[in-house]
Design an enzyme around this catalytic site. Structure first.
Site, PDB file in Angstrom:
ATOM      1  CD1 TRP A  42      43.685  56.485  34.720  1.00 12.76           C
ATOM      2  CD2 TRP A  42      43.708  56.738  32.492  1.00 12.76           C
ATOM      3  NE1 TRP A  42      42.986  57.632  34.419  1.00 12.76           N
ATOM      4  CE2 TRP A  42      42.985  57.816  33.060  1.00 12.76           C
ATOM      5  CE3 TRP A  42      43.860  56.697  31.100  1.00 12.76           C
ATOM      6  CZ2 TRP A  42      42.418  58.840  32.286  1.00 12.76           C
ATOM      7  CZ3 TRP A  42      43.285  57.720  30.334  1.00 12.76           C
ATOM      8  CH2 TRP A  42      42.575  58.766  30.924  1.00 12.76           C
ATOM      9  CE  LYS A  43      46.208  49.792  39.434  1.00 13.56           C
ATOM     10  NZ  LYS A  43      46.000  48.786  40.461  1.00 13.56           N
ATOM     11  N   GLY A  51      43.069  47.150  44.831  1.00 18.74           N
ATOM     12  CA  GLY A  51      42.244  46.374  43.906  1.00 18.74           C
ATOM     13  C   GLY A  51      41.425  45.288  44.582  1.00 18.74           C
ATOM     14  N   GLY A 102      43.180  53.633  41.714  1.00 17.21           N
ATOM     15  CA  GLY A 102      43.284  52.676  40.610  1.00 17.21           C
ATOM     16  C   GLY A 102      41.935  52.511  39.928  1.00 17.21           C
ATOM     17  N   GLY A 103      41.194  51.484  40.327  1.00 18.11           N
ATOM     18  CA  GLY A 103      39.935  51.133  39.662  1.00 18.11           C
ATOM     19  C   GLY A 103      38.985  52.306  39.474  1.00 18.11           C
TER      20      GLY A 103
HETATM   21  C1  PEP Z   1      46.551  51.411  42.902  1.00 21.65           C
HETATM   22  O1  PEP Z   1      46.747  50.527  42.089  1.00 21.65           O
HETATM   23  O2  PEP Z   1      47.431  52.245  43.120  1.00 21.65           O
HETATM   24  C2  PEP Z   1      45.275  51.432  43.602  1.00 21.65           C
HETATM   25  C3  PEP Z   1      45.179  52.179  44.674  1.00 21.65           C
HETATM   26  O3  PEP Z   1      44.273  50.670  43.070  1.00 21.65           O
HETATM   27  P1  PEP Z   1      42.767  50.574  43.609  1.00 21.65           P
HETATM   28  O4  PEP Z   1      42.288  51.971  43.846  1.00 21.65           O
HETATM   29  O5  PEP Z   1      42.028  49.889  42.506  1.00 21.65           O
HETATM   30  O6  PEP Z   1      42.813  49.775  44.878  1.00 21.65           O
END
Ligand code: PEP
Length: 250
Positions: free
Chosen positions: A10-11, A173, A234-235
Site C-alpha cells: 500500500w506504500k 508504477g 502496488g497501485g
Molecule cells: C510495487 O511498488 O511493488 C509495484 C509493483 O507497484 P505497481 O504495481 O504500482 O507497479
C-alpha cells in the site's frame, strides 16, 4: 508445491479510516478457500489495527520495511521486535523505492535480512534492474548481484522464510509491465541461480513473485508462466475489486 502468493504494497497511502474501509471490503469480498496466500502491507501506523481487523481471516498483514538493528538510537525507525509485538511476522525488504530514495544498499539489506530471519520473520525480498540495465543487456548481472550480496548469506533452512519478488524498476508504477515472456525468462534465471548456488530443493520450493504494473487485465497471462508464483502489487492493491481480481487470477 510452492506457495502461490499475491501481496499488496500500500506504500504511503491510506490513513487509519481508509485502511479500515479497504480492509473491510477485502474481508467481505475475498475468496475464503483459495490456495493463494493473500498479503497486504499497510503503512506502519496502521499495522496494529489491520492485524486486529484481519484476525482469524486468510489475509496476512505485513510491514513495508524494518530497521536492521534490534533496538537503539535510530530516531524514527521501527524494529523487528516492535513488529512481532503486534503480530506482524512478514516484512517487505529491499523495495526499489527504499533502494532509490532511502539509500538502502545490498549490504544494508543483508543486515536487515539477517535480523528478520534471526527473529523468525518472513521476508518478501525485492530486487530488479533499472531501465538502463535492461537496455544494455546487463539485467541478469544486476539481479544476480542483488541476490548474492543481499541474500545468499543465509542458511539453507532459512530459505523457508524467504519469498522473492522480482520487480523491474522500469515497470513499477509506470503502467508498463514486463511481458509474460520477460518475466518467465528472469524467474527461470533466478531459479537456476538458486539451484546452482543453494540447492535444488530451495530452487523448487522458493516462491518468486513478479511485480511491476500488474493489473486485473494482465495478471492471468503473467501468472500462467511456470516460474511466476504470484505477484507484488502496488497501485492496483489500493482498490479492493482490482486487488481481488488479481488474487483470483492466481
Ligand atoms: C510495487 O511498488 O511493488 C509495484 C509493483 O507497484 P505497481 O504495481 O504500482 O507497479
Amino acid at each position: 508445491m510452492r506457495k502461490q502468493i499475491v501481496a499488496g504494497n500500500w506504500k504511503m497511502n491510506n490513513d487509519s479510516k481508509q485502511t479500515k474501509a479497504l480492509l473491510d471490503e477485502l474481508l467481505a469480498k475475498r475468496p475464503q478457500s483459495t490456495n493463494t496466500k493473500i498479503v497486504i502491507a499497510p503503512t506502519f501506523v496502521n499495522l496494529q489495527q489491520a492485524v486486529e481487523q484481519a484476525a482469524g481471516s486468510n489475509i496476512i498483514v505485513a510491514a513495508q520495511n524494518m530497521h536492521q538493528a534490534e533496538s537503539g538510537a535510530y530516531t524514527g525507525e521501527i524494529s523487528v521486535g516492535m513488529l512481532k509485538s503486534i503480530n506482524v511476522n512478514t516484512v517487505i525488504l529491499g523495495h526499489s523505492e527504499r533502494r532509490a530514495y532511502f539509500g538502502e544498499t545490498n549490504s544494508i539489506l543483508a543486515e536487515k535480512v539477517k535480523t528478520a530471519l534471526k527473529n523468525n520473520v518472513t521476508i518478501i525480498f525485492c530486487f530488479g534492474e533499472e531501465l538502463a540495465d535492461r537496455q544494455s543487456g546487463n539485467h541478469f548481472n544486476v539481479v544476480e548481484t542483488q541476490l548474492r550480496e543481499g541474500l545468499f548469506h543465509i542458511t539453507e533452512e532459512q530459505w523457508g522464510s524467504v519469498v522473492l519478488a522480482y520487480e523491474p524498476v522500469w515497470a513499477i508504477g509506470t503502467g508498463e509491465t514486463a511481458s509474460p515472456e520477460q518475466a518467465q525468462e528472469m524467474h527461470a534465471f533466478i531459479r537456476s541461480l538458486l539451484r546452482d548456488n543453494i540447492s535444488s530443493t530451495v530452487a523448487e520450493n522458493t516462491s518468486i513473485l513478479y511485480g511491476g504494473s500488474v493489473k486485473p487485465d494482465n495478471a492471468t497471462e503473467i501468472f500462467s508462466k511456470p516460474d511466476v508464483d504470484g505477484g507484488l502489487i502496488g497501485g492496483a492493491a489500493l482498490k479492493a475489486d482490482d486487488f481481488l481480481a488479481i488474487v483470483n487470477a492466481k
